[in-house]
Design an enzyme around this catalytic site. Structure first.
Site, PDB file in Angstrom:
ATOM      1  N   ASP A  31      60.197 -65.256 -33.390  1.00  0.00           N
ATOM      2  CA  ASP A  31      59.447 -64.178 -32.737  1.00  0.00           C
ATOM      3  C   ASP A  31      58.515 -64.808 -31.716  1.00  0.00           C
ATOM      4  OD1 ASP A  31      58.634 -61.140 -32.916  1.00  0.00           O
ATOM      5  OD2 ASP A  31      56.754 -62.280 -32.763  1.00  0.00           O
ATOM      6  N   GLU A  33      55.170 -64.130 -28.842  1.00  0.00           N
ATOM      7  CA  GLU A  33      54.131 -63.295 -28.233  1.00  0.00           C
ATOM      8  C   GLU A  33      54.043 -63.727 -26.778  1.00  0.00           C
ATOM      9  OE1 GLU A  33      53.026 -60.800 -29.836  1.00  0.00           O
ATOM     10  OE2 GLU A  33      53.894 -61.464 -31.739  1.00  0.00           O
ATOM     11  N   HIS A 173      51.802 -58.454 -34.936  1.00  0.00           N
ATOM     12  CA  HIS A 173      51.904 -58.947 -33.560  1.00  0.00           C
ATOM     13  C   HIS A 173      51.427 -60.390 -33.418  1.00  0.00           C
ATOM     14  CE1 HIS A 173      53.184 -55.111 -31.953  1.00  0.00           C
ATOM     15  NE2 HIS A 173      52.187 -54.514 -32.576  1.00  0.00           N
ATOM     16  N   ASP A 178      55.266 -62.000 -37.811  1.00  0.00           N
ATOM     17  CA  ASP A 178      56.379 -61.104 -37.485  1.00  0.00           C
ATOM     18  C   ASP A 178      57.724 -61.755 -37.818  1.00  0.00           C
ATOM     19  OD1 ASP A 178      54.441 -59.423 -36.629  1.00  0.00           O
ATOM     20  OD2 ASP A 178      55.102 -59.292 -34.543  1.00  0.00           O
TER      21      ASP A 178
END
Length: 590
Positions: A31, A33, A173, A178
């Site tokens: 994942d 960001e 987040h 995540d």
């Protein structure tokens, strides 16, 4: 037809050929960001989190902040909790990406909405000039949309799915959190699919809820088929061929009929009747495509819609009579006549004949008469659309000159037909008789396509032999021997082999092919067209040629781009009575 240095099937079957059990697959769940939604638009990665799992066991974790080298937008900082101060001392993506790729090496990459995360990683790999590993991808969002119902979760967002599967981690987040939640979602989806008979990675990647349980139970029919180019034949219990197909990877394609991606209702009906699948290994994809056509024409499988009747073609014939005319025929004879074709439909042939009759006033009657006919002229003669040899008003020399111009237009230079029909179209359009102009346009297009096809096929058919080669992605060379338009041999030069010797042996073992009559290839026209497309493809090199492979300089192909563009434009137009939403061409305000 096939010649290779080694038999691609005579090897021990690996676990890959049987399907990789999910419990033995190592997944890397990742994942990201980021500062925005588009790497191409300048957005940067601020954090990468990943979890490596196999058989339900966590093997390792990867987490790092990334310095985006730009300010993080305030709303992104609020959403993720990642501030400028947190990433100020973090490593750059140039340092982080190689470390992540090493962590994920050898794994199947998993992400929730994979195009987003994988797209960012690929973008920065390209920027760094770094080769992107050939990861297999599993998208849990896509998979969930195929499995989860409204009763399970209100939507397929990660947070909703984490709640639905009772994840021990709540998405927040942050990349590692995540990724951990995505691991639980992945395991939940695998557990749900296990009850439907999905147990391998291949079945997971291609799963569709539209495939029935009965269809999945027949997936064992794909076992033993090769991961190689070839043709496959579905057969019923009595051995009758139901369907013929082709693929670069026969085993993977056949499995898809039982596990997911093939959802056509007719194919579902065919699978219910199928009792076995036979495969024929091919050296190249072109050989596979040709074998498919031949097998469809031979067996006429009920579930193949195209290519079942290659013998059903039409030709436009310039008859070998004292007063020649145009005739529609289904066979080419050794009678000294000129033949234009083949046409796949009678309607296309009729349009072509109409275009030629519009341009050249040759007789259209089917009567047979000698060199000195004495008959009553027909209506076309009275209208000036026929030279009327029937009543002697034209001599043989004048009539023959017109026929010769017709032959020139049909077989070498179509400009005479183009000029006549375009002038008719322009006159009708000026008179706002657009439907009639459209009829002439369709006739002209049919004629030009037929003439261009005839000229291309005839050029190759006239060559006793053409040998050509193309370098494949793996560095080997595919070689094909074509004789009178028919694929006579195909092979792949083994690494380290003497190329000249290999080609000589391939030619010596190739099928003997005798020329067919007139313009007809020594194969079905569709086969010869496939061969032509390969020969004309970028990167194909001619090794040797016997004969002359030439097309007329002023042939019909010159006019096709414009007519193809018109046809494409017509297809894209929205009919007046049809309501279709219009796409905005600029920014939307308000």
């Amino acid at each position: 037809m096939t010649m290779t240095a080694e038999n691609r099937w005579e090897v021990q079957r690996s676990f890959d050929e049987l399907g990789r059990p999910l419990r033995e697959v190592t997944f890397c769940v990742v994942d990201l960001e980021t500062t925005g939604g588009s790497a191409a638009g300048g957005s940067m990665i601020t954090e990468i989190g990943a979890v490596k799992v196999r058989g339900g066991e966590v093997l390792g974790e990867f987490q790092t902040l990334v310095n985006p080298r730009s300010a993080i937008p305030p709303f992104i900082a609020v959403l993720t909790g990642i501030s400028d101060a947190m990433v100020a001392g973090a490593p750059s993506i140039e340092t982080v990406l190689p470390a992540f790729l090493e962590f994920a090496s050898g794994c199947v990459l998993v992400a929730h909405n994979a195009p987003f995360d994988v797209g960012f990683l690929q973008h920065f790999a390209r920027e760094q000039g770094r080769a992107w590993p050939r990861f297999e991808i599993v998208d849990t969002a896509l998979l969930a949309r195929r499995v989860i119902t409204r009763d399970d979760a209100p939507n397929c967002k990660l947070a909703s799915l984490a709640r639905a599967f009772g994840s021990a981690t709540t998405p927040d987040h942050r990349a590692l959190t995540d990724a951990r939640a995505t691991v639980d979602v992945l395991h939940g989806l695998i557990g749900r699919l296990g009850t439907l008979g999905v147990s391998t990675l291949e079945e997971l990647q291609t799963f569709s809820s539209r495939v029935s349980a009965a269809q999945r139970r027949k997936r064992h029919l794909a076992e033993g088929l090769p991961h190689a180019p070839g043709v496959y034949l579905f057969k019923d219990p009595r051995g009758r061929v139901l369907y013929v197909g082709t693929s670069r990877d026969v085993r993977t394609r056949v499995r898809s009929y039982f596990t997911a991606s093939e959802t056509r209702s007719r194919m579902g009906e065919m699978i219910k009747l199928a009792d076995s699948v036979e495969a024929i290994a091919c050296a190249t994809t072109l050989e596979a495509a040709v074998r498919e056509l031949r097998l469809i024409g031979e067996h006429k499988p009920p579930y193949n819609r195209r290519s079942r009747f290659p013998e059903k073609v039409h030709f436009v014939k310039v008859t070998p009579e004292p007063w020649p005319r145009l005739a529609l025929v289904t066979r080419v004879l050794d009678d000294g006549a000129d033949y234009l074709g083949p046409f796949s439909s009678r309607a296309a042939a009729e349009k072509c004949v109409a275009a030629l009759h519009e341009s050249f006033p040759v007789r259209q009657c089917t009567d047979r008469f000698g060199r000195r006919p004495r008959r009553t002229p027909c209506v076309l003669a009275e209208m000036g659309r026929c030279l009327a040899p029937c009543d002697g008003r034209v001599d043989a020399e004048t009539y023959g000159a017109v026929v010769e111009r017709l032959r020139e237009a049909a077989f070498r230079d179509p400009d005479a037909v183009v000029h006549v029909l375009e002038a008719r179209m322009e006159g009708l359009a000026q008179g706002e008789r657009f439907e009639e102009a459209g009829v002439h346009r369709d006739r002209l297009t049919a004629f030009l396509r037929a003439a261009a096809r005839h000229q291309r096929l005839r050029a190759l058919t006239a060559c006793p032999e053409v040998v050509a080669a193309q370098r494949d992605d793996d560095g080997t060379w595919s070689v094909h021997v074509v004789r009178h338009g028919r694929l006579a041999a195909a092979g792949v030069i083994p690494r380290g082999a003497d190329a000249h010797r290999y080609v000589a042996e391939l030619r010596a073992s190739a099928e003997t092919v005798r020329p067919a009559l007139g313009p007809v290839p020594a194969a079905a026209p569709e086969e010869t067209e496939k061969v032509l497309r390969w020969l004309e493809a970028p990167g194909v090199r001619l090794v040797d040629i016997d004969g002359e492979w030439t097309c007329p300089v002023r042939g019909a192909h010159r006019h096709l781009p414009r007519h193809d563009a018109v046809e494409e434009s017509r297809r894209s137009l929205v009919p007046f009575g049809e309501r279709r939403p219009l796409r905005p061409i600029g920014p939307t305000v308000g």
